[in-house]
Design a protein around this motif. Structure first.
Motif, PDB file in Angstrom:
ATOM      1  N   ASP A   1      46.465  30.018  32.817  1.00 28.38           N
ATOM      2  CA  ASP A   1      45.357  29.544  31.991  1.00 28.38           C
ATOM      3  C   ASP A   1      44.041  30.060  32.551  1.00 28.38           C
ATOM      4  O   ASP A   1      43.767  29.921  33.743  1.00 28.38           O
ATOM      5  N   VAL A   2      43.223  30.651  31.692  1.00 28.13           N
ATOM      6  CA  VAL A   2      41.847  30.983  32.049  1.00 28.13           C
ATOM      7  C   VAL A   2      40.977  29.848  31.506  1.00 28.13           C
ATOM      8  O   VAL A   2      41.089  29.511  30.319  1.00 28.13           O
TER       9      VAL A   2
ATOM     10  N   VAL B   1      38.391  27.603  29.702  1.00 24.47           N
ATOM     11  CA  VAL B   1      37.618  27.858  28.481  1.00 24.47           C
ATOM     12  C   VAL B   1      36.177  28.200  28.863  1.00 24.47           C
ATOM     13  O   VAL B   1      35.588  27.573  29.739  1.00 24.47           O
TER      14      VAL B   1
ATOM     15  N   LYS C   1      35.437  34.222  31.781  1.00 25.27           N
ATOM     16  CA  LYS C   1      36.001  35.549  31.592  1.00 25.27           C
ATOM     17  C   LYS C   1      37.166  35.742  32.555  1.00 25.27           C
ATOM     18  O   LYS C   1      37.163  35.196  33.664  1.00 25.27           O
ATOM     19  N   LEU C   2      38.134  36.558  32.120  1.00 22.71           N
ATOM     20  CA  LEU C   2      39.206  37.005  33.005  1.00 22.71           C
ATOM     21  C   LEU C   2      38.721  38.234  33.769  1.00 22.71           C
ATOM     22  O   LEU C   2      38.149  39.143  33.178  1.00 22.71           O
ATOM     23  N   VAL C   3      38.946  38.253  35.083  1.00 25.42           N
ATOM     24  CA  VAL C   3      38.516  39.362  35.943  1.00 25.42           C
ATOM     25  C   VAL C   3      39.765  39.921  36.625  1.00 25.42           C
ATOM     26  O   VAL C   3      40.523  39.152  37.238  1.00 25.42           O
ATOM     27  N   VAL C   4      40.024  41.242  36.506  1.00 28.50           N
ATOM     28  CA  VAL C   4      41.267  41.821  37.024  1.00 28.50           C
ATOM     29  C   VAL C   4      41.005  43.131  37.753  1.00 28.50           C
ATOM     30  O   VAL C   4      40.142  43.912  37.352  1.00 28.50           O
TER      31      VAL C   4
ATOM     32  N   MET D   1      32.914  40.319  42.277  1.00 31.62           N
ATOM     33  CA  MET D   1      32.587  39.937  40.900  1.00 31.62           C
ATOM     34  C   MET D   1      32.128  38.477  40.813  1.00 31.62           C
ATOM     35  O   MET D   1      31.847  37.981  39.725  1.00 31.62           O
TER      36      MET D   1
ATOM     37  N   LEU E   1      42.836  33.473  40.463  1.00 29.60           N
ATOM     38  CA  LEU E   1      43.757  32.832  39.524  1.00 29.60           C
ATOM     39  C   LEU E   1      45.199  33.138  39.924  1.00 29.60           C
ATOM     40  O   LEU E   1      46.096  32.314  39.754  1.00 29.60           O
TER      41      LEU E   1
ATOM     42  N   LEU F   1      43.931  38.582  39.872  1.00 31.05           N
ATOM     43  CA  LEU F   1      43.389  37.998  38.654  1.00 31.05           C
ATOM     44  C   LEU F   1      42.446  36.873  39.053  1.00 31.05           C
ATOM     45  O   LEU F   1      42.769  36.087  39.938  1.00 31.05           O
TER      46      LEU F   1
ATOM     47  N   PRO G   1      30.614  37.064  35.360  1.00 30.76           N
ATOM     48  CA  PRO G   1      31.021  37.983  36.429  1.00 30.76           C
ATOM     49  C   PRO G   1      29.859  38.889  36.838  1.00 30.76           C
ATOM     50  O   PRO G   1      29.099  39.355  35.996  1.00 30.76           O
ATOM     51  N   LEU G   2      29.735  39.130  38.138  1.00 32.32           N
ATOM     52  CA  LEU G   2      28.740  40.076  38.646  1.00 32.32           C
ATOM     53  C   LEU G   2      29.239  41.495  38.425  1.00 32.32           C
ATOM     54  O   LEU G   2      30.417  41.770  38.597  1.00 32.32           O
ATOM     55  N   SER G   3      28.334  42.402  38.073  1.00 32.35           N
ATOM     56  CA  SER G   3      28.729  43.804  38.022  1.00 32.35           C
ATOM     57  C   SER G   3      27.845  44.574  38.988  1.00 32.35           C
ATOM     58  O   SER G   3      26.969  44.018  39.645  1.00 32.35           O
TER      59      SER G   3
END
Lengths: 317, 317
Positions: A38-39, A41, A44-47, A83, A88, A140, A146-148
């Motif tokens: 589960d991400v 709500v 963002k998902l970060v991979v 990030m 996860l 994950l 998220p930081l870029s």
């Protein structure tokens, strides 16, 4: 984990069973074709995927199997730290040559210790035969914002976490046939992904971040290029490990410390929140001038321009 | 993608730049420390890692580089199909030996064609040096209600998609020094992950699913064990490739077809929705009897019990 022909179903199932027994509840959802997560709500998902390969990233004589597992896992987790993401889960693709099989429990202990320290369950992976030990690790994570590398703005301060130069000093010693000092060796063998620090920095206004994988000099250039800005490094401010010169610290890669751009931050509050970890201002972000665009990183010592040492490749010497 | 010491920053950056140029907009979010993705609200994240290694899963003489890239990617995506998930992205950890470097564009073309066919962007990865070509591929997907192996219920029908036996026949031919027939060879070299089929089956009441990686006989046993049920296979019903005997089809692994348990389904509607792909009832799910618990899979021919052929390892012969 899926089985593969190479080790024979019996032998690979035995290896996987032994790993799962060793990891216990730290390995979850393994056994189905894929893991289900589960991400939260609104996040963002970060991979990211990161590989550690024998004779490429380390030599067997340098590290214990436990350290190899720890280091490969922390190196992969470091991308989540950069990030500002919370972990996860982790997936492992292990290539295990015949002469490494006896060391698999020790390797797994290092992997398990690293995922445990990060609070990241092991949610999948596979084991295959091969000629060199290789760990391809996918991490994950999740983050609201998220930081870029691309958000640095003129006027921001450049900060680094921790103290630099250890991994480079350790590699220099090994490549010269010497055993490195304990502190430098530990910085190479047992890095710590700055997971909590990355989340703190994101929450306190960081505009851009990356982890120091190429050395500060090279990674400042990456941040400057991605953000479309110029960066100035104050060489006298770079926090160096005792006995390491700033030129060497600037070239020390695989530090797994963070470089961040941000408006002025409270370094004391950061240190208090992270067991004394240092946060040091090492430079500033400026607008790209039309004249200076080609060289987006400048170095200074006490405000006077100096040449920036070039990055080098320890293995290639 | 992160850079690694092995190939030297210059050389690896060149390789990665060439790959990104070749993939174009199919590769997204690559360049930061990690990629950022959205999982639709109310859906689960589904993740799996699958490795394909030279001399383990294929031999170089059997396949073109383009086919190797295609096959490895479809094999990984097949785990999403088995979960009834829609693809979200793919991460690649490529190990590329020196003598494979010239074939990298062709390999990348196969990977790009496979991710394109599945509508899955390439969101990250790395390239390292090594002694054997290896592709560790992590797939990310999403599903409202992911299928697992564990949901089959007594009374369900067992179905398989497609026609079985091709990959096993191709491997048997190669291992015997013969060139396989075109159809069997294509089933090995160009498998298609049943992504759309998996989502259709999940939406139409499937209770459990997995992809056929070990061969039908072995994978029915996995489904039975995970679901805590007994399964009966009707050998006369197994859809076999022309010229392949049912015993061989039951042992043919790496089919990347789906095995599902479900209440009775409309095979004609399934075929109409999937370009004529077959959905064939091959057995049924029964309650575990205390007596039959040890052997949870039984085979029948025309309703009469027969022995179930054992799975075998093509490479180990």
């Amino acid at each position: 984990m899926n089985d593969h022909l190479a080790m024979g179903p019996g032998r690979e199932f035995d290896a996987v069973r032994a790993l799962l027994a060793q990891w216990g509840p730290a390995a979850r959802g393994v056994g189905d074709d894929a893991a289900v997560l589960d991400v939260p709500v609104g996040e963002k998902l970060v991979v990211s995927t990161d590989s550690t390969v024998e004779e490429v990233h380390f030599r067997r004589a340098w590290l214990s199997a436990e350290e190899i597992g720890w280091r490969a896992t922390q190196a992969a987790l470091s991308d989540l730290a950069a990030m500002g993401a919370a972990p996860l889960g982790v997936l492992l693709a292990l290539t295990v040559p015949r002469d490494w099989r006896a060391a698999l429990p020790e390797l797994a202990a290092g992997i398990g210790a690293a995922t445990g320290a990060a609070g990241a369950p092991i949610v999948g992976g596979d084991v295959t035969d091969g000629d060199r030990l290789a760990l391809a690790i996918t991490v994950l994570g999740h983050a609201r914002r998220p930081l870029s590398r691309a958000g640095a703005r003129p006027g921001d301060v450049l900060y680094v976490t921790g103290v630099l130069g250890g991994p480079g000093a350790a590699l220099d010693a090994w490549m010269a046939g010497r055993e490195p000092g304990d502190v430098a060796r530990a910085r190479f063998a047992r890095p710590e992904a700055r997971i909590a620090a990355g989340q703190w920095l994101a929450a306190h206004g960081a505009t851009a971040a990356l982890d120091l994988s190429d050395g500060l000099a090279g990674d400042v250039a990456h941040l400057a290029a991605a953000s479309g800005v110029a960066c100035v490094l104050e060489l006298d401010a770079v926090p160096c490990l005792a006995g390491v010169r700033v030129d060497a610290a600037l070239q020390s890669g695989e530090e797994y410390e963070l470089l961040v751009a941000a408006p002025a931050m409270d370094a004391a509050a950061f240190a208090a929140a992270h067991a004394g970890l240092r946060l040091t201002a090492v430079g500033r972000v400026e607008a790209l001038s039309p004249v200076g665009a080609a060289g987006a990183v400048r170095a200074e010592r006490g405000g006077a321009p100096v040449a920036l040492p070039r990055a080098h490749d320890h293995f290639a010497r």
